[in-house]
Motif scaffolding. Sequence first.
Motif, PDB file in Angstrom:
ATOM      1  N   VAL A 415      35.869 -21.639  14.179  1.00 35.09           N
ATOM      2  CA  VAL A 415      34.952 -20.727  13.643  1.00 35.09           C
ATOM      3  C   VAL A 415      33.553 -21.535  13.289  1.00 35.09           C
ATOM      4  N   GLY A 416      33.652 -22.794  13.615  1.00 32.13           N
ATOM      5  CA  GLY A 416      32.623 -23.818  13.013  1.00 32.13           C
ATOM      6  C   GLY A 416      32.431 -23.727  11.582  1.00 32.13           C
ATOM      7  N   ALA A 417      33.404 -23.907  10.730  1.00 36.32           N
ATOM      8  CA  ALA A 417      33.357 -23.818   9.330  1.00 36.32           C
ATOM      9  C   ALA A 417      32.504 -25.123   8.958  1.00 36.32           C
ATOM     10  N   ASP A 418      31.519 -24.968   7.996  1.00 33.99           N
ATOM     11  CA  ASP A 418      30.748 -26.097   7.286  1.00 33.99           C
ATOM     12  C   ASP A 418      31.727 -26.769   6.467  1.00 33.99           C
ATOM     13  N   VAL A 419      32.672 -26.151   5.662  1.00 34.93           N
ATOM     14  CA  VAL A 419      33.444 -26.844   4.878  1.00 34.93           C
ATOM     15  C   VAL A 419      34.799 -26.018   4.515  1.00 34.93           C
ATOM     16  N   VAL A 420      35.846 -26.660   4.361  1.00 33.85           N
ATOM     17  CA  VAL A 420      37.216 -25.922   4.370  1.00 33.85           C
ATOM     18  C   VAL A 420      37.510 -26.425   2.663  1.00 33.85           C
ATOM     19  N   VAL A 421      38.044 -25.596   1.829  1.00 35.81           N
ATOM     20  CA  VAL A 421      38.312 -25.695   0.579  1.00 35.81           C
ATOM     21  C   VAL A 421      39.866 -25.315   0.523  1.00 35.81           C
ATOM     22  N   VAL A 422      40.666 -26.191   0.189  1.00 33.81           N
ATOM     23  CA  VAL A 422      42.139 -25.531   0.116  1.00 33.81           C
ATOM     24  C   VAL A 422      42.702 -26.088  -1.433  1.00 33.81           C
ATOM     25  N   ALA A 423      43.247 -24.893  -1.949  1.00 39.38           N
ATOM     26  CA  ALA A 423      43.449 -24.613  -3.404  1.00 39.38           C
ATOM     27  C   ALA A 423      45.170 -24.639  -3.428  1.00 39.38           C
ATOM     28  N   SER A 424      45.873 -25.574  -4.199  1.00 41.09           N
ATOM     29  CA  SER A 424      47.440 -25.464  -4.359  1.00 41.09           C
ATOM     30  C   SER A 424      47.977 -25.449  -2.785  1.00 41.09           C
TER      31      SER A 424
END
Length: 528
Positions: A415-424
Amino acid sequence: MIECVAEEDLLIPVAVTDGVFWFVVPRDRLLYSLDVGGYTRAPLPTMGRVFVVPGSACVFQLDHQETSIRVTRRSFHPDAAPQSCRLDSVPAATSHVLRELIPGPATVAAVFDPISGRGPRTVVDLCGGASVCVAADPAYRPHRLLRDGVIAAQSSDGWALVVGDRLYKSGGGRIRGTTETSILVSDRPDLERRWRVIHVDSETTVAVGDATILNAAMAGDDLVCHVVDASGRQAVVRRRHGTWHEVASGGTSVVHDMAGDEPVVRTTGVSLGSRWRCGDSEVAGAASSRPEIEMAVVKVSGLPTVIVRRRQAASRRLVVSLHGGPDSHELDDLRYGGLYRDLADDGADVAVINYPGSADLGVALQRRAWHDRIAVNAAVVSAIGGLMASGRYESVSILGVSFGAWIGLQVADDVGADVVVVASPVLEMGAHIRRHRDEVAFAEWADRRFTSTDLLDGDRDAANCRCAVTAVLPRSDEVVGPSTVAFAHERGWNVVPVDGRHYPTTGTEAIGRWSLLRRALTPPHPGP
């Protein structure tokens, strides 16, 4: 003081008197009241054993000595004088220990366990003095004293109606509500929740059309339920004389049982904030309403999706949130809704996508995920693509929580994400499942949900995500182990340690967690 939703989540409502709501936080030994002026707290007494029983509006202090027990009852209202009495012929303090108080018909009862672990458990009515020896299976803990000496009991595996030395009736599930003559039980099988009202000599199944009952409580002979349908619409409904009536809609509600009295309902929603209701009494909670923020549940590529945005504002940035679980769902509530409100203030729209495998939104949606990782990812990519195709957004970021991180990392490049933030984040799913193979229910779920190829390929695709990744990793996470920290460092991710467990349990932890996530998902403002 109760200042945020995470702290409010810990409150256990125990009574409503003259429009004032009363709560306890057992671990802190604190009693809270809430009225239009806000929350007020007071410490519970420290002498003797102290108990608060839902529906009683009293604090009970019990002093167990030899074969007697002194009971001091203190009203929640500070100007009321305490009342004391002494009961003799109770189990001796040398042979039995006082474990808990349970409600009964116009009374409360004390539960005494044998110190040796052998012999009968004894339940003593503190108002009438009558006692009942319970010699049935010790795995069942007394939950409520019903009429005629019948005791409703709960074990880790199910419920029972106990009469003296025998289990008169038993079954699987949890007791969710009680009256003087019946119990409300919920089962959580693989696909659909089942609710039943059980009497000594009969039982009935509870259903609200095609909706799923998420939680419920008894109100005398009535039932109050929080329900959701396949579209994601939530409501609180009440059954009177066999007919269901909607009493509230919007937000996510939790219905708290008050031992057969009018239940207390807590509702939280991104726009409406948090509120407590009991009958005609209603008062605002810790989270204020935000009418300038719009929340809507819509179908995007067939997936129930929550859209959060500011009214009359055109955002060019989209944040996609993928819930944990995975057999769970996320609708309009404030578990992460406080973060979403902050992101809306920062100029982003938020789309919470309930991906295939999400529970309680229809069997078909949940089953679409079985042994088909490709179908799950394709559905998420399609939903994000549909949102981006509107031409409204110039960029998309992904927030993946717990299991949602695994999915988010797999679809981010597509999807061409600018950033991925993963929590726990729960990553390396194959290893995670192997660590829990001794948990029978978990192992059965994993076999139904994944193939070995799903796990191998999913782990590979998550590890090979080429987007910029920030991993917010709690230091005391009981689900995610140290290997995940090493996994994140090996891949060159931006690793951000944070205090707390898998999900924050205090207000300080929650505020710190949401602040970090907000910064990670909000690009820096350009300079002058």
